[in-house]
Design a protein around this motif. Structure first.
Motif, short mmCIF file in Angstrom:
data_model
loop_
_atom_site.label_atom_id
_atom_site.label_comp_id
_atom_site.label_asym_id
_atom_site.label_seq_id
_atom_site.Cartn_x
_atom_site.Cartn_y
_atom_site.Cartn_z
N VAL A 1 -5.53 -11.96 71.41
CA VAL A 1 -6.34 -13.53 71.65
C VAL A 1 -7.07 -13.86 71.13
N VAL A 2 -7.80 -14.38 70.12
CA VAL A 2 -9.17 -14.29 69.92
C VAL A 2 -9.24 -15.68 69.04
N GLY A 3 -9.91 -16.56 69.76
CA GLY A 3 -10.41 -17.77 69.52
C GLY A 3 -9.06 -18.89 69.45
N ASP A 4 -9.29 -19.30 68.14
CA ASP A 4 -7.53 -19.97 68.34
C ASP A 4 -6.65 -19.61 67.75
N SER A 5 -6.42 -17.66 68.01
CA SER A 5 -5.80 -17.33 66.83
C SER A 5 -4.89 -16.22 67.90
N LEU A 6 -3.40 -16.30 67.44
CA LEU A 6 -3.13 -15.03 68.29
C LEU A 6 -2.63 -13.89 67.41
N ILE A 7 -3.48 -12.81 67.77
CA ILE A 7 -3.07 -11.43 66.97
C ILE A 7 -2.75 -10.50 67.21
N ILE B 1 -1.29 -15.51 64.28
CA ILE B 1 -0.62 -16.58 64.09
C ILE B 1 -1.39 -17.93 64.96
N PRO B 2 -1.97 -19.14 64.33
CA PRO B 2 -2.34 -19.57 64.73
C PRO B 2 -1.95 -20.59 66.41
N VAL B 3 -2.44 -20.60 67.20
CA VAL B 3 -1.99 -21.37 68.86
C VAL B 3 -1.34 -22.18 68.50
N SER B 4 -2.02 -23.38 67.89
CA SER B 4 -1.70 -24.51 67.56
C SER B 4 -0.07 -24.88 66.98
N ALA B 5 0.15 -23.41 66.57
CA ALA B 5 1.55 -23.23 66.16
C ALA B 5 2.76 -23.01 66.92
N LEU B 6 2.06 -22.19 68.11
CA LEU B 6 2.85 -21.89 68.95
C LEU B 6 3.00 -22.70 70.09
N GLY B 7 4.30 -22.35 70.82
CA GLY B 7 5.07 -23.04 72.38
C GLY B 7 4.47 -22.86 73.27
N GLU B 8 5.68 -22.96 73.70
CA GLU B 8 5.21 -22.37 75.87
C GLU B 8 6.29 -20.96 75.19
N ALA B 9 5.35 -20.27 76.39
CA ALA B 9 5.56 -18.62 76.72
C ALA B 9 6.39 -18.53 77.98
N GLU B 10 7.61 -17.83 77.65
CA GLU B 10 8.14 -17.31 78.24
C GLU B 10 8.25 -15.56 79.30
#
Length: 153
Positions: free
Chosen positions: A66-72, A78-87
């Motif tokens: 997780v770097v800045g506003d992205s999940l690699i 993937i930008p974290v703004s496009a992600l919802g809740e984590a289970e």
């Protein structure tokens, strides 16, 4: 200027038993080349072990960050703004989502030798991927890093 460390980084390395298997592949190659003499035997031992170690190392070089506003995750960014809740999933729940609950359209960063995982919903309406399945040894830390990155963005 020193860059700040990423809030989360994990390398999904191959288990220790795979390295023993690499050595056994080298021994097998040495035994195959035994009738040709000592030098081919040693070449088979070294060469077989080296090739098997390269394969195991490349399979175990996948990273989740997780770097800045992205999940690699692997090659996906993937930008974290496009992600919802984590289970957070324990061993049994992770096995279920790897097998009979799995969606064929999901992004699966799957390593069967890692028992725990994190499932993250994809909220982007343009993306047909319903969720990300990420094998991770530390699902709580990854979920916290995603939450922190989402609040910063």
């Amino acid at each position: 200027m020193q860059l700040s460390a990423p809030p989360y980084e994990e390398r999904l390395t191959a288990p220790r038993t795979w390295w023993l298997t690499c050595f056994l592949v080298g021994v097998s190659m040495a035994l195959i080349l035994l009738p040709f003499g000592t030098l081919p035997l040693l070449g088979g031992l070294v060469g077989g072990t080296a090739v098997a170690a390269v394969v195991a190392s490349s399979y175990g070089s996948i990273r989740i960050r997780v770097v800045g506003d992205s999940l690699i995750a692997g090659e996906a960014k993937i930008p974290v703004s496009a992600l919802g809740e984590a289970e957070i999933m324990d061993q049994e729940e992770a096995r279920a989502w790897r097998t009979y609950k799995a969606n064929p359209r999901a992004f699966m960063l799957l390593r069967s030798y890692i028992p725990t995982a994190l499932r993250v919903e994809v909220t982007d309406p343009q993306d047909p991927t319903p969720y990300l399945y990420l094998s991770t040894r530390e699902p709580e830390r990854l979920a916290a890093a995603l939450k922190a990155a989402r609040t910063q963005a």
